[in-house]
Design a protein around this motif. Structure first.
Motif, PDB file in Angstrom:
ATOM      1  N   SER A 161       3.248  66.913 -71.605  1.00 13.03           N
ATOM      2  CA  SER A 161       2.870  66.089 -70.448  1.00 13.03           C
ATOM      3  C   SER A 161       2.036  66.912 -69.461  1.00 13.03           C
ATOM      4  O   SER A 161       2.348  68.057 -69.160  1.00 13.03           O
ATOM      5  CB  SER A 161       4.116  65.517 -69.774  1.00 13.03           C
ATOM      6  OG  SER A 161       4.687  66.465 -68.936  1.00 13.03           O
ATOM      7  N   HIS A 191       4.121  56.555 -68.955  1.00 14.62           N
ATOM      8  CA  HIS A 191       4.353  55.804 -70.203  1.00 14.62           C
ATOM      9  C   HIS A 191       5.106  54.488 -69.973  1.00 14.62           C
ATOM     10  O   HIS A 191       5.915  54.081 -70.800  1.00 14.62           O
ATOM     11  CB  HIS A 191       5.083  56.680 -71.237  1.00 14.62           C
ATOM     12  CG  HIS A 191       4.365  57.968 -71.511  1.00 14.62           C
ATOM     13  ND1 HIS A 191       3.163  58.022 -72.188  1.00 14.62           N
ATOM     14  CD2 HIS A 191       4.649  59.242 -71.144  1.00 14.62           C
ATOM     15  CE1 HIS A 191       2.740  59.267 -72.245  1.00 14.62           C
ATOM     16  NE2 HIS A 191       3.618  60.033 -71.608  1.00 14.62           N
ATOM     17  N   PRO A 251      -4.108  55.174 -66.947  1.00 17.21           N
ATOM     18  CA  PRO A 251      -2.735  55.011 -67.436  1.00 17.21           C
ATOM     19  C   PRO A 251      -1.805  54.764 -66.254  1.00 17.21           C
ATOM     20  O   PRO A 251      -2.173  55.026 -65.107  1.00 17.21           O
ATOM     21  CB  PRO A 251      -2.438  56.375 -68.081  1.00 17.21           C
ATOM     22  CG  PRO A 251      -3.334  57.337 -67.350  1.00 17.21           C
ATOM     23  CD  PRO A 251      -4.571  56.572 -66.967  1.00 17.21           C
TER      24      PRO A 251
END
Ligand code: HSE
Length: 303
Positions: free
Chosen positions: A2, A39, A79
């Motif tokens: 990450s 996510h 994202p």
């Protein structure tokens, strides 16, 4: 693996007296953002410590709004991100907190959207959002920045001078003052005679700053006619701070940005005594010494 984006974004003080909407200086007080992909299907914000607790934790957050607008403009999809936010910059006090957040939103969109905006382009975008460069330009570049945003061409041109070799004291009242309210008290029109007068004061101030003649620069700073005469009634402490600072032979005491913070420029040998006196006198405010930030935004990718 990450990836986290760490941003350290300075505060700023705008106007410096007579440089309304065009002159600003970055200060060593910071907004810290720690950003990572989460996510999930939505962005989240976590606020740690004072100055940020009243901010929303969902997608109504200003940083989200800015980042998405930049993403839309460059046709990229960001994202979902989780953003941890800490800040030494009190909100709505004339220290550029929203400009710092705006710049944060731009850097986040630039990195996570893989847009590759240059610093010059980031400045153009930031000024287009803000309408004037006096907070965002020093926030991005650091130092003392002078700039002009042409609303027709939407181009911002900037220039730099060395920050004053003088000490800076800021006195931050406990109350917020909305920039909208503080701009609404300004006149819609300004006579040619007043424009000539204030442009002469501003030109002289800039030349005096370049020559490190802080007595003269301060004299000019305190003669601003663009905003202080209309705003000072919104800051009850302003005149008294100015009077006390004069007793310590300060160069100038002016409203920082749209207020209510009051900024004093003073010789280093007298700043300690004055800041302690202001702390004693204004127990409802926070008076502190602050230094000029010369680096502008710092960003780091952490794996
Ligand atoms: N120059 C601006 C003002 C700074 O004084 O209103 C705050 O946006």
């Amino acid at each position: 693996m990450s990836v986290r984006l760490h941003l350290k974004i300075p505060a700023s003080t705008a106007n410096l007296g007579v440089g309304f909407d065009s002159i600003g200086m970055a200060l060593n007080k910071f907004l810290y953002l720690d950003v990572r992909i989460n996510h999930s299907d939505r962005w989240t914000f976590q606020h740690i410590g004072p100055n940020v607790e009243s901010l929303p934790t969902d997608e109504s957050h200003y940083i989200y709004q800015i980042a998405q607008q930049v993403a839309n403009k460059y046709d990229v999809t960001l994202p979902s991100l989780s953003i941890e936010m800490r800040s030494e910059i009190p909100l709505a006090r004339g220290l550029g907190s929203s400009a710092s957040a705006l710049v944060g939103g731009l850097y986040i969109a630039n990195y996570f959207g893989d847009i590759e905006l240059s610093k010059y382009e980031l400045l153009q975008l930031a000024t287009e959002f803000e309408g004037h460069p006096d907070n965002v330009a020093p926030t991005i570049y650091g130092g003392l920045v002078l700039g002009y945003y042409d609303p027709e061409t939407k181009v911002t041109d900037v220039s730099y001078i060395d920050p004053p070799k003088a000490d800076i004291i800021i006195t931050i009242p406990s109350n917020e003052l909305s920039t909208t309210l503080s701009r609404n008290v300004l006149p819609e029109t300004f006579s040619h005679k007043n424009a000539v007068r204030n442009s002469a004061i501003s030109n002289t101030m800039i030349s005096a700053l370049i020559q490190q003649n802080y007595e003269l620069a301060g004299k000019m700073m305190e003669q601003d006619g663009f905003h202080e005469p209309y705003r000072q009634h919104l800051i009850p402490e302003f005149q008294t701070i100015k009077q006390i600072a004069k007793q310590y032979k300060s160069y100038a005491t002016v409203i920082s940005g749209a207020g209510p913070t009051v900024l004093t420029l003073i010789a280093p040998e007298r700043s300690g005594e004055l800041v302690r006196e202001l702390k004693r006198e204004f127990t409802n405010c926070r008076s502190e010494l602050v230094t000029v930030n010369i680096t502008g935004v710092e960003s780091e990718i952490v794996y």
